[in-house]
Write an enzyme that holds these catalytic residues in place. Structure first.
Site, PDB file in Angstrom:
ATOM      1  N   GLU A  72       0.814  -1.225   0.000  1.00 12.17           N
ATOM      2  CA  GLU A  72       0.000   0.000   0.000  1.00 12.17           C
ATOM      3  C   GLU A  72       0.842   1.267   0.000  1.00 12.17           C
ATOM      4  O   GLU A  72       0.564   2.184   0.767  1.00 12.17           O
ATOM      5  CB  GLU A  72      -0.941   0.005   1.213  1.00 12.17           C
ATOM      6  CG  GLU A  72      -1.859  -1.187   1.275  1.00 12.17           C
ATOM      7  CD  GLU A  72      -2.968  -1.028   2.322  1.00 12.17           C
ATOM      8  OE1 GLU A  72      -3.130   0.065   2.867  1.00 12.17           O
ATOM      9  OE2 GLU A  72      -3.675  -2.023   2.577  1.00 12.17           O
ATOM     10  N   GLU A  76      -4.688  -9.256   2.163  1.00  7.70           N
ATOM     11  CA  GLU A  76      -5.314  -9.052   3.476  1.00  7.70           C
ATOM     12  C   GLU A  76      -6.814  -9.018   3.207  1.00  7.70           C
ATOM     13  O   GLU A  76      -7.248  -8.356   2.262  1.00  7.70           O
ATOM     14  CB  GLU A  76      -4.942  -7.688   4.095  1.00  7.70           C
ATOM     15  CG  GLU A  76      -3.555  -7.581   4.658  1.00  7.70           C
ATOM     16  CD  GLU A  76      -3.243  -6.158   5.192  1.00  7.70           C
ATOM     17  OE1 GLU A  76      -4.149  -5.298   5.211  1.00  7.70           O
ATOM     18  OE2 GLU A  76      -2.089  -5.936   5.565  1.00  7.70           O
TER      19      GLU A  76
END
Ligand SMILES: *[C@@H]1O[C@H](CO)[C@@H](O)[C@H](O)[C@H]1NC(C)=O
Ligand SMILES: *[C@@H]1O[C@H](CO)[C@@H](O)[C@H](O)[C@H]1NC(C)=O
Length: 538
Positions: A169, A270
């Protein structure tokens, strides 16, 4: 971190393993990539990951046990915790854990063996909180290069290492898309490193977030261009299935469609929205069901340990005793009934062989397909030996930005091109991969020389000092030549232009570093890159 014998007693909590949907066997058969799927190299069976994020909760760690400045604990170095947790993971049919920060100074041997025997593979992030690409001030320098390669050196020997994340990210919205070229350069360089060292072909990928304005461009960007530069797999951190949702409500039907022609494996790096809480994990049926398995290779539940953010499957108390939470039981129940249908490697011919096109520049997306250079410390050391004005020893790195901003303002447009880190326009100085101290020395020297080496031009309130350059040896001479001389040069999409060669007459006003009208974006990037030094990015 101390664990009492209660931790070992917690092993008693493990219930018998029920008929496992995910076949249990030792994780000795390496995972390989073919087309958009993962396979066991020897058996040829498709690999669907049933993963759990496994990251030590720092709030349970006595900070005085950590080396100065270290902001993480590598869970693979805590043997007592592994003895306690591996059976709990195994009972959950886990076949993979994701670890976020490896301690390259310690041994992972014992935990890796426990995991391997339990049929559990490992996917590891290469960064750590103090050494990762900073989305607000991106650079790809030799400190990061050395960190990432050290993790690869450490883990490559284990057959149950499944892959590496070269970033997590980093670009997370439209304001920081210019960080992605630096991350992609790290992918390129780590893939090349694994080849060069003749290590087993462990895939290198990326874990992206789910920002609606940039997620499509990110998937395209990391996949486009030459295969040597693009990701070997794509991890997607996604939390859009919450409670009793559905493929349609969660948007997972659309995600599946979007990735149906992606030419490398995709999985959820995730997942596990926790609102509402407790979680029922109804998404497990979808993820391993017939709609999604042709496209996605499973996923990684966030996360094992219960922390303040309430994503835990297992709670560990101060004494080190582990107990299952209701989320654990729900997830276990869901996983028991799934049976993802795979294909055999030998009978699989990848249909998707085309890489995506690189995304066009838009309002939301500004990242050049041109990547920054590979860090090259010897060249940086040669440059260091040529500096005549350098930061004083007492100058804190966080103060670099002020001096830097002033100098690059004074030097005008193009004046700092030799150290530019402009990912939006794809312009990178040949010395942009040197560390912040050398880059600031480069700027100080350039300014000092522009002022006819007046002593007052290398002072900055005693934050800079004059040094005597040494004569270049022949090795250095070649390297510095290749980098465009000590002035450096801008590499990248605008072609090669020399560092001091200013194209514009829009020089900033004397004494101000805040007013350059042209070249401002480069300057802002440069200044930001110093402001952001040492920021945490995980
Ligand atoms: C983008 O993300 C950064 C870092 O998380 C955050 O500080 C910033 O406010 C976000 N900007 C936008 C436009 O969402
Ligand atoms: C050349 O000089 C550089 C910079 O001082 C140094 O790091 C390097 O070891 C030298 N190489 C040789 C062959 O002397």
């Amino acid at each position: 971190m101390k664990f009492t014998s209660a931790a070992v007693a917690a092993l008693g909590l493990v219930s018998s393993v029920s008929a496992a949907a995910f076949k249990k066997r030792a994780a000795t058969d390496p995972i390989v990539v073919k087309g958009s799927k993962f396979f066991h190299k020897n058996s040829g069976e498709q690999f669907f990951m049933n993963g759990v994020a496994y990251q030590t909760d720092l709030s349970l760690v006595d900070a005085s046990d950590l080396p100065a400045g270290q902001q993480f604990v590598d869970p693979l170095t805590d043997i007592e915790a592994c003895k306690r947790d591996v059976p709990l993971l195994e009972a959950l049919h886990t076949n993979l854990i994701r670890v976020y920060a490896i301690d390259t100074t310690k041994s992972q041997d014992a935990c890796m063996k426990l995991l391997q025997d339990a049929g559990i593979y490992v996917i590891a992030d290469l960064s750590e909180p103090g050494l990762s690409i900073n989305r607000d001030a991106p650079a790809w320098d030799h400190h990061l290069y050395e960190r990432y390669t050290a993790v690869i050196d450490k883990l490559q020997k284990y057959d149950n290492v499944m892959g590496f994340f070269a970033g997590n990210e980093v670009t997370n919205n439209k304001s920081n898309t210019d960080a992605s070229p630096f991350v992609k350069a790290s992918v390129r360089d780590m893939k090349a490193y694994i080849k060069e060292k003749k290590y087993r072909e462990i895939p290198v990928g990326y874990a992206t977030n789910d920002d609606e304005f940039v997620r499509d461009q990110l998937a395209d960007y990391f996949n486009c261009g030459p295969a040597e530069e693009s990701v070997d797999f794509w991890g997607y951190n996604i939390y859009s299935w919450c409670g009793e949702s559905s493929l349609k409500l969660s948007g997972w039907d659309k995600r599946t469609e979007e990735y149906s022609d992606y030419n490398v494996p995709v999985f959820f790096a995730e997942y596990g929205c926790n609102k509402p809480y407790p979680r029922k994990f109804t998404e497990v049926q979808a993820l391993y069901g017939d709609e999604m398995t042709p496209v996605f290779s499973g996923g990684i539940v966030y996360m094992y340990f219960q922390e303040a953010n309430n994503y835990g499957l297992v709670k560990v108390d101060k004494s080190g005793k582990a107990s299952k939470l209701s989320d654990y039981t729900s997830l276990e129940g869901q996983l028991e009934s799934v049976k993802p249908k795979g294909v055999k490697m030998s009978s699989y011919t990848p249909a998707n062989t085309e890489a995506r096109a690189c995304p066009a520049e838009t309002e939301n997306w500004k990242a050049s397909a041109e990547l920054p250079p590979k860090p090259d410390q010897p060249t940086c050391e040669c440059l260091r030996s040529q500096l005549s004005c350098v930061p004083a020893a007492n100058l804190a790195e966080k103060k670099y930005a002020d001096i830097f901003g002033y100098i690059c303002g004074q030097l005008g447009e193009g004046g700092c091109d030799g150290i530019a880190t402009d990912g939006a326009n794809g312009v990178y100085g040949s010395y942009s991969m040197c560390d912040a101290e050398i880059r600031l020395g480069w700027a100080l020297t350039k300014y000092y020389e522009s002022q006819n080496s007046a002593a007052s031009a290398c002072d900055f309130d005693r934050q800079a000092k004059v040094v005597t350059p040494t004569s270049l040896n022949s090795t250095c001479e070649k390297m510095v030549d290749a980098a465009g001389g000590t002035a450096g040069k801008a590499l990248g999409s605008t072609g090669t232009k020399t560092g001091g060669d200013s194209k514009s007459s829009d020089k900033p006003n004397a004494g101000s570093c805040l007013t350059p009208p042209a070249g401002l974006s480069t300057l802002v990037v440069l200044v930001a890159s110093f402001l952001g030094m040492g920021m945490i990015m995980l």
